[in-house]
Design a protein around this motif. Structure first.
Motif, PDB file in Angstrom:
ATOM      1  N   LEU A  12       0.835  -1.212   0.000  1.00 33.91           N
ATOM      2  CA  LEU A  12       0.000   0.000   0.000  1.00 33.91           C
ATOM      3  C   LEU A  12       0.864   1.255   0.000  1.00 33.91           C
ATOM      4  O   LEU A  12       0.474   2.287  -0.544  1.00 33.91           O
ATOM      5  N   GLY A  13       2.060   1.132   0.611  1.00 34.18           N
ATOM      6  CA  GLY A  13       2.983   2.260   0.644  1.00 34.18           C
ATOM      7  C   GLY A  13       3.474   2.664  -0.738  1.00 34.18           C
ATOM      8  O   GLY A  13       3.968   3.774  -0.933  1.00 34.18           O
ATOM      9  N   ALA A  14       3.346   1.758  -1.706  1.00 31.88           N
ATOM     10  CA  ALA A  14       3.717   2.105  -3.084  1.00 31.88           C
ATOM     11  C   ALA A  14       2.705   3.082  -3.680  1.00 31.88           C
ATOM     12  O   ALA A  14       2.987   3.763  -4.648  1.00 31.88           O
ATOM     13  N   PHE A  15       1.521   3.134  -3.079  1.00 32.26           N
ATOM     14  CA  PHE A  15       0.484   4.021  -3.602  1.00 32.26           C
ATOM     15  C   PHE A  15       0.315   5.263  -2.740  1.00 32.26           C
ATOM     16  O   PHE A  15       0.161   6.363  -3.247  1.00 32.26           O
ATOM     17  N   HIS A 237       4.268   0.869  -9.855  1.00 30.93           N
ATOM     18  CA  HIS A 237       4.782   1.200  -8.523  1.00 30.93           C
ATOM     19  C   HIS A 237       6.161   1.839  -8.626  1.00 30.93           C
ATOM     20  O   HIS A 237       7.159   1.266  -8.267  1.00 30.93           O
ATOM     21  N   GLU A 238       6.118   3.062  -9.100  1.00 31.17           N
ATOM     22  CA  GLU A 238       7.354   3.846  -9.245  1.00 31.17           C
ATOM     23  C   GLU A 238       7.492   4.820  -8.079  1.00 31.17           C
ATOM     24  O   GLU A 238       8.204   5.803  -8.175  1.00 31.17           O
ATOM     25  N   GLY A 239       6.778   4.603  -6.999  1.00 28.74           N
ATOM     26  CA  GLY A 239       6.806   5.527  -5.870  1.00 28.74           C
ATOM     27  C   GLY A 239       5.412   6.048  -5.626  1.00 28.74           C
ATOM     28  O   GLY A 239       4.600   6.073  -6.534  1.00 28.74           O
ATOM     29  N   PRO A 240       5.139   6.481  -4.400  1.00 31.55           N
ATOM     30  CA  PRO A 240       3.777   6.830  -4.031  1.00 31.55           C
ATOM     31  C   PRO A 240       3.184   7.954  -4.872  1.00 31.55           C
ATOM     32  O   PRO A 240       3.840   8.938  -5.175  1.00 31.55           O
ATOM     33  N   LEU A 241       1.931   7.777  -5.249  1.00 32.97           N
ATOM     34  CA  LEU A 241       1.189   8.772  -6.008  1.00 32.97           C
ATOM     35  C   LEU A 241       0.588   9.798  -5.056  1.00 32.97           C
ATOM     36  O   LEU A 241       0.531  10.980  -5.354  1.00 32.97           O
ATOM     37  N   MET A 242       0.127   9.325  -3.903  1.00 35.43           N
ATOM     38  CA  MET A 242      -0.422  10.217  -2.883  1.00 35.43           C
ATOM     39  C   MET A 242       0.622  10.428  -1.798  1.00 35.43           C
ATOM     40  O   MET A 242       1.031   9.485  -1.143  1.00 35.43           O
ATOM     41  N   LYS A 243       1.043  11.683  -1.642  1.00 31.39           N
ATOM     42  CA  LYS A 243       2.101  11.983  -0.667  1.00 31.39           C
ATOM     43  C   LYS A 243       1.515  12.111   0.735  1.00 31.39           C
ATOM     44  O   LYS A 243       0.373  12.436   0.914  1.00 31.39           O
TER      45      LYS A 243
ATOM     46  N   ARG B  86      -9.202   2.749 -13.007  1.00 36.43           N
ATOM     47  CA  ARG B  86      -7.778   2.454 -12.831  1.00 36.43           C
ATOM     48  C   ARG B  86      -6.901   3.592 -13.339  1.00 36.43           C
ATOM     49  O   ARG B  86      -5.818   3.825 -12.824  1.00 36.43           O
ATOM     50  N   SER B  87      -7.372   4.311 -14.373  1.00 35.63           N
ATOM     51  CA  SER B  87      -6.572   5.421 -14.906  1.00 35.63           C
ATOM     52  C   SER B  87      -6.433   6.532 -13.889  1.00 35.63           C
ATOM     53  O   SER B  87      -5.458   7.277 -13.891  1.00 35.63           O
ATOM     54  N   VAL B  88      -7.456   6.692 -13.030  1.00 36.52           N
ATOM     55  CA  VAL B  88      -7.395   7.726 -12.004  1.00 36.52           C
ATOM     56  C   VAL B  88      -6.440   7.311 -10.899  1.00 36.52           C
ATOM     57  O   VAL B  88      -5.687   8.113 -10.368  1.00 36.52           O
ATOM     58  N   LEU B  89      -6.492   6.034 -10.554  1.00 37.13           N
ATOM     59  CA  LEU B  89      -5.695   5.561  -9.422  1.00 37.13           C
ATOM     60  C   LEU B  89      -4.244   5.340  -9.822  1.00 37.13           C
ATOM     61  O   LEU B  89      -3.336   5.515  -9.031  1.00 37.13           O
ATOM     62  N   PHE B  90      -4.053   4.904 -11.058  1.00 35.26           N
ATOM     63  CA  PHE B  90      -2.698   4.711 -11.551  1.00 35.26           C
ATOM     64  C   PHE B  90      -2.248   6.009 -12.213  1.00 35.26           C
ATOM     65  O   PHE B  90      -3.001   6.950 -12.328  1.00 35.26           O
ATOM     66  N   ARG B  91      -1.056   6.029 -12.670  1.00 33.90           N
ATOM     67  CA  ARG B  91      -0.569   7.245 -13.310  1.00 33.90           C
ATOM     68  C   ARG B  91      -0.973   7.325 -14.767  1.00 33.90           C
ATOM     69  O   ARG B  91      -1.089   8.384 -15.338  1.00 33.90           O
ATOM     70  N   THR B  92      -1.138   6.169 -15.385  1.00 40.26           N
ATOM     71  CA  THR B  92      -1.482   6.151 -16.806  1.00 40.26           C
ATOM     72  C   THR B  92      -2.600   5.143 -17.043  1.00 40.26           C
ATOM     73  O   THR B  92      -2.758   4.186 -16.284  1.00 40.26           O
ATOM     74  N   ALA B  93      -3.362   5.367 -18.083  1.00 37.05           N
ATOM     75  CA  ALA B  93      -4.416   4.430 -18.448  1.00 37.05           C
ATOM     76  C   ALA B  93      -3.779   3.137 -18.938  1.00 37.05           C
ATOM     77  O   ALA B  93      -2.798   3.164 -19.682  1.00 37.05           O
TER      78      ALA B  93
END
Lengths: 243, 243
Positions: A12-15, A237-243, B86-93
């Motif tokens: 979850l920490g990845a997000f 999972h390139e690092g958290p999206l939500m800081k 998923r596009s919203v939660l991830f960085r890309t569609a």
């Protein structure tokens, strides 16, 4: 986020960059730890008792049994994954979950999740992300079976599993430990066990990847990525999206 | 919960008995309404602008394009469904979304969702339920392609779509309007268009279901359920689970 955290918290920490309070709430979800032996279903289709688990150690597979007796493995779960999240949200389990090895898992009830969401709504977003990622993997498996040939399908599967294990600290671009038998791979990939054996030999002879004695070793990681057209965006999972 | 509510509210209402406040929050998610023409992608794989939509009217399909040019339709979306969650939660569609008809859809950004979850955490559980249900459907499609024969696959698909449409007030056990072409069905079910045509004729001649001139008519609903081994548990909407 260090290795002292559970695989679930690492995932979850990845997000979401988790606060100490949020990490504490995740720890509380691990209070009912149970051990399950290999090869006996933890959750079976049609079960009405609504418990889910977070896998702490070991490997399991989730599968559907068709009335004719054939089985389709939907996915394998690794530490940090939810088992039977849908069983908690729905009234009955819509699939079976079988430990491949002896496993440790934490029992989570619907109310535990709702309480955690109430206290820390960002955790709801993180769990939604994890569920969406699971869906993205099932979508890839659908593409696998519908449109990829057996060799690409196998290579793609081994890369995906590696990326998932790496995220929770259980693998690297060199390879990982893998307790899956050729029968399990066959039921997951829609192949016969004989076909699995042949495809693995071809991938090894091509110098791309070997799977022997419980170890997957990427001999040519980049080559395998190219051959299988593996796009890891869907694992994201390139690092958290939500800081 | 009456027909004056949006399909989205009707769908989430199957899981959570929504309060007037929660319904108001869902209405707010519909403030940015947009119209899209048929046959032009609304979301494309690799897109980095992170918007999702809630479909208000019309039909769309979500698909993956493989580098070789073949396409796998993952699912069709109907009013009340999320497009590109998923596009919203991830960085890309991670997939493409194409309107099959002219559609109306409400744009939702990640922050809108997080704000709604903060205000009403039960909505997070409801959205998680909807996402899990979407995953359950993809799992069934995986089983379809992996293990069901073409005729069962088609029958199962038509029953599932009917159950989904019924939930949002757009179908019944008698049948429903269906704008899908045989080419779309082929790309979804892993069949050729010729094969689709043959299977539909067989199902009609068996007296189970007909699909002609844009209408699906269940001639023998129970018989089709039995033939396809359709188990609607995975769609789960017998009334709200959370009161």
């Amino acid at each position: 986020m260090t290795t002292q955290h559970t695989p679930f918290a690492r995932k979850l920490g990845a997000f979401v960059a988790l606060s100490p309070e949020e990490l504490g709430l995740l720890d509380q979800l691990h209070s009912r730890r149970r051990t399950f032996p290999a090869l006996r279903d933890m959750v079976y289709e049609g079960q009405v008792e609504r418990s889910a688990y977070i896998l702490a150690s070991g490997r399991v597979c989730s599968y559907k049994l068709l009335p004719g007796g054939t089985r389709q493995i939907v996915d394998f779960q690794i530490p940090g994954d939810f088992l039977g999240l849908r069983s908690v949200l729905f009234r009955t389990a819509d699939h079976n979950i079988e430990p491949i090895t002896r496993v440790q898992a934490s029992e989570v009830q619907a109310q535990d999740l709702l309480d955690a969401f109430n206290t820390a709504p960002r955790l709801a977003a993180a769990v939604l992300w994890a569920a969406s990622r699971d869906e993205a993997m099932v979508v890839e498996h659908l593409v696998d079976i519908g449109r990829r040939d057996a060799k690409q399908r196998m290579g793609h599967f081994l890369l995906e599993l590696g990326a998932r294990l790496k995220l929770v600290g259980l693998g690297s671009s060199d390879g990982y430990n893998c307790p899956l038998t050729q029968y399990l791979l066959a039921d997951a990939l829609g192949l016969s066990a004989v076909h699995v054996n042949r495809v693995l030999r071809e991938l090894r002879e091509d110098g791309l990847v070997s799977f022997q004695q419980g170890k997957v070793i990427f001999s040519d990681f980049d080559g395998l990525v190219e051959f299988t057209e593996f796009d890891r965006h869907y694992l994201d999972h390139e690092g958290p999206l939500m800081k």
